[in-house]
Design a protein around this motif. Sequence first.
Motif, short mmCIF file in Angstrom:
data_model
loop_
_atom_site.label_atom_id
_atom_site.label_comp_id
_atom_site.label_asym_id
_atom_site.label_seq_id
_atom_site.Cartn_x
_atom_site.Cartn_y
_atom_site.Cartn_z
N UNK A 235 20.95 -4.96 -5.45
CA UNK A 235 20.18 -5.29 -4.25
C UNK A 235 18.71 -5.03 -4.52
N UNK A 236 17.89 -5.90 -4.00
CA UNK A 236 16.47 -5.63 -4.17
C UNK A 236 15.74 -5.91 -2.88
N UNK A 237 14.86 -5.03 -2.53
CA UNK A 237 14.13 -5.14 -1.28
C UNK A 237 12.65 -5.09 -1.62
N UNK A 238 11.89 -6.04 -1.07
CA UNK A 238 10.45 -5.98 -1.30
C UNK A 238 9.82 -5.21 -0.14
N UNK A 239 9.12 -4.15 -0.46
CA UNK A 239 8.56 -3.33 0.60
C UNK A 239 7.10 -3.65 0.86
N UNK A 240 6.74 -3.54 2.12
CA UNK A 240 5.35 -3.62 2.52
C UNK A 240 4.87 -2.17 2.59
N UNK A 241 3.97 -1.81 1.68
CA UNK A 241 3.59 -0.41 1.56
C UNK A 241 2.79 0.15 2.73
N UNK A 242 2.39 -0.74 3.66
CA UNK A 242 1.63 -0.19 4.78
C UNK A 242 2.50 0.07 6.00
N UNK A 243 3.81 -0.19 5.85
CA UNK A 243 4.72 0.14 6.96
C UNK A 243 5.72 1.18 6.48
N UNK A 244 6.19 2.04 7.40
CA UNK A 244 7.13 3.07 6.98
C UNK A 244 8.32 2.48 6.22
N UNK B 6 4.43 2.96 -7.64
CA UNK B 6 5.15 4.22 -7.41
C UNK B 6 5.19 4.60 -5.94
N UNK B 7 4.44 3.88 -5.10
CA UNK B 7 4.37 4.26 -3.69
C UNK B 7 5.70 4.53 -3.00
N UNK B 8 6.68 3.61 -3.15
CA UNK B 8 7.95 3.85 -2.45
C UNK B 8 8.63 5.15 -2.88
N UNK B 9 8.20 5.67 -4.01
CA UNK B 9 8.84 6.84 -4.58
C UNK B 9 8.24 8.15 -4.04
N UNK B 10 7.05 8.08 -3.51
CA UNK B 10 6.31 9.31 -3.21
C UNK B 10 6.63 9.93 -1.85
N UNK B 11 6.60 11.26 -1.82
CA UNK B 11 6.64 11.99 -0.56
C UNK B 11 5.23 12.28 -0.09
N UNK B 12 4.38 12.58 -1.05
CA UNK B 12 3.08 13.14 -0.75
C UNK B 12 2.07 12.53 -1.70
N UNK C 135 -1.33 5.62 10.62
CA UNK C 135 -2.51 4.79 10.40
C UNK C 135 -2.16 3.36 9.98
N UNK C 136 -0.87 3.11 9.73
CA UNK C 136 -0.48 1.78 9.24
C UNK C 136 -1.12 1.46 7.91
N UNK C 137 -1.30 2.50 7.11
CA UNK C 137 -1.97 2.31 5.83
C UNK C 137 -1.03 2.54 4.67
N UNK C 138 -1.25 1.81 3.60
CA UNK C 138 -0.57 2.14 2.37
C UNK C 138 -1.45 3.14 1.63
N UNK C 139 -0.91 3.74 0.60
CA UNK C 139 -1.69 4.71 -0.17
C UNK C 139 -2.95 4.03 -0.73
#
Lengths: 233, 125
Positions: free
Chosen positions: B1-10, A192-198, A220-224
């Motif tokens: 379209x599908x994009x794989x995201x790296x969750x530690x980058x914006x 769900x991370x890409x979906x979250x604002x907060x 911080x270059x961190x994921x949740x």
Amino acid sequence: MDNMMINFYSVSKKYGLTTAVKDVSFQIPSGGIIGLVGSNGSGKSTLLKLTAGLLTKSAGEIVVCGETVTRLIAKKVAFLAEVDSLYDFYTVRETLSFSKRVFPDFDEQKAVEIVEVLEVDLHKKIGALSKGNRARVKIAIALSRKVPLLIMDEPLSGLDPLVREDIIKMIAKYVEMENQTLIISTHEVSEVEPLLDHVLLVQNGEIILSEKVEDLREKKGQSVLDAMKEVLR
Amino acid sequence: MSVAFDNSKPIYLQLMDYFFQQICSGSLKLGEKLPSVRETAVNVGVNPNTVQRTYQEMERKGVVVAKRGQGSFVTEDEQVIKQLRSEISEEYVNKFVIYMQNNGFSKLEILEQVKEALQSSKGER
């Protein structure tokens, strides 16, 4: 404080002798999609049920949408529970009409649309649906309520990746970002991370981290998940 | 379209990279309309606010133009796209060259390696 969706003032909740939530105070701003994460037994569900007026607090005060929470807050809060409460003897179509009768704010047309997009057969009995399709129907019902606050308690748990993806897409598509706040509790953080604002991190019934998700990544270059591991360690 | 995201980058930056690739490779043509914010959000499973930010950032760079009431479009200015392409190529080529030199590859070796890699990836986009 006017733009705060949820305010907890020194709230405690005891189940018999066990304390689930102890003297917590926090605020959640309105708007956007908020993730509530934490390990099992950390108090996520308790916090959500308190917010929705489904549990009575033992002490403190809770204000949601400017109103002190009682059972009547259900007019402003849609709650998607982990266990489902659909009636097996209704068809999907009947379930949606039933929801319309229960919730005056229910947008039946939207619900039908969502169910059709998800390709769930409207004429099938609920009892004959697979677990995944039951979950799809539940999501359709929750997303079709015109309320300022939507709460989803573990909407992804126990579902296969395809159903989870469907649910995530439906959330992105149908939440009214401008005038709805969505709180979603989950273990599938990375999904769900890409979906979250907060994000809010709960431990022992307390909110120990509250941060904008893109800030975590930018500063911080961190994921949740990284942040969670750091704080919980 | 599908994009794989790296969750530690914006995510808004990753999404922007994705759109730039589409534009630079010509999959999205000059003046072509981008999908709406909501459509993109649903397609890639990302928060609509994040997509909004990506679009704003691309507008700020002049690569995308927002037309009131009509949506967002790829710019019609060829110059801007040329500039974008050279920026991207500079960034990645420089990074690559430095990395290779740090690993002790000579100029000739680097060129050889690039030639070889180009040959084996022929026709793939």
